[in-house]
Design an enzyme around this catalytic site. Sequence first.
Site, PDB file in Angstrom:
ATOM      1  N   LEU A 288      -2.560 -13.913   1.666  1.00  0.00           N
ATOM      2  CA  LEU A 288      -1.993 -13.840   3.018  1.00  0.00           C
ATOM      3  C   LEU A 288      -1.588 -12.417   3.377  1.00  0.00           C
ATOM      4  CD1 LEU A 288       0.333 -16.981   2.890  1.00  0.00           C
ATOM      5  CD2 LEU A 288      -2.075 -16.861   3.560  1.00  0.00           C
ATOM      6  N   ASP A 289      -1.593 -12.126   4.672  1.00  0.00           N
ATOM      7  CA  ASP A 289      -1.087 -10.848   5.147  1.00  0.00           C
ATOM      8  C   ASP A 289       0.361 -11.013   5.603  1.00  0.00           C
ATOM      9  OD1 ASP A 289      -1.198 -12.057   7.658  1.00  0.00           O
ATOM     10  OD2 ASP A 289      -2.971 -10.945   8.313  1.00  0.00           O
ATOM     11  N   GLN A 290       0.912  -9.996   6.225  1.00  0.00           N
ATOM     12  CA  GLN A 290       2.315 -10.031   6.640  1.00  0.00           C
ATOM     13  C   GLN A 290       2.582 -11.034   7.755  1.00  0.00           C
ATOM     14  OE1 GLN A 290       0.209  -7.505   7.185  1.00  0.00           O
ATOM     15  NE2 GLN A 290       0.702  -6.355   9.038  1.00  0.00           N
TER      16      GLN A 290
ATOM     17  N   VAL B  90      -1.080 -15.396   7.508  1.00  0.00           N
ATOM     18  CA  VAL B  90      -2.442 -15.948   7.570  1.00  0.00           C
ATOM     19  C   VAL B  90      -3.312 -15.196   6.559  1.00  0.00           C
ATOM     20  CG1 VAL B  90      -2.237 -16.657   9.987  1.00  0.00           C
ATOM     21  CG2 VAL B  90      -3.167 -14.402   9.442  1.00  0.00           C
TER      22      VAL B  90
END
EC number: 3.1.2.-
Length: 190
Positions: A65-67, A70
């Site tokens: 996941l990113d920040q 997602v």
Amino acid sequence: MFLQVTGTATPAMPAVVFLNSWRRPLSIPLRSVKTFKPLAFFDLKGGKGMSEFHEVELKVRDYELDQFGVVNNAVYANYCQHGRHEFLESIGINCDEVARSGEALAISELTMKFLSPLRSGDKFVVKARISGTSAARIYFDHFIFKLPNQEPILEAKGIAVWLDNKYRPVRIPSSIRSKFVHFLRQDDAV
């Protein structure tokens, strides 16, 4: 011959020098880029053609996941690679054995269209198939769908190039080509 150096050099950090011949890459307008049309390298008459997808079910892991919570866009290329490798393995082509032989099957192009995000814990299916071939290239289609409702997540197209031990494109070996032909000619009843 050399450009002027900016900053000061220290014993721990030497100055970087650029040659005058160094230039920023030119931008090419999209309309001038040639599009590819896969050649019909294999005779596929009478078989199921290139419509058969290989499916691999996966689950999103937290570290992907990113920040924003997602799946990071770069991770989708890994999902596509996993789907391709599983597909190739299912027809008898092991990418690790190809690498150990000194050759390589490398992606030269990968185009992805993001349709919807995946989040932590989501289950999804990667679908991969061959969409065309040429003497040294294999064209792949990839699709990712969220489970269980089959929501479209990603569409991707990739071109894999067969390389020799000097990383130069070469013809796909006949032993590998025969595996593609065998798979693509299977009857729908099998």
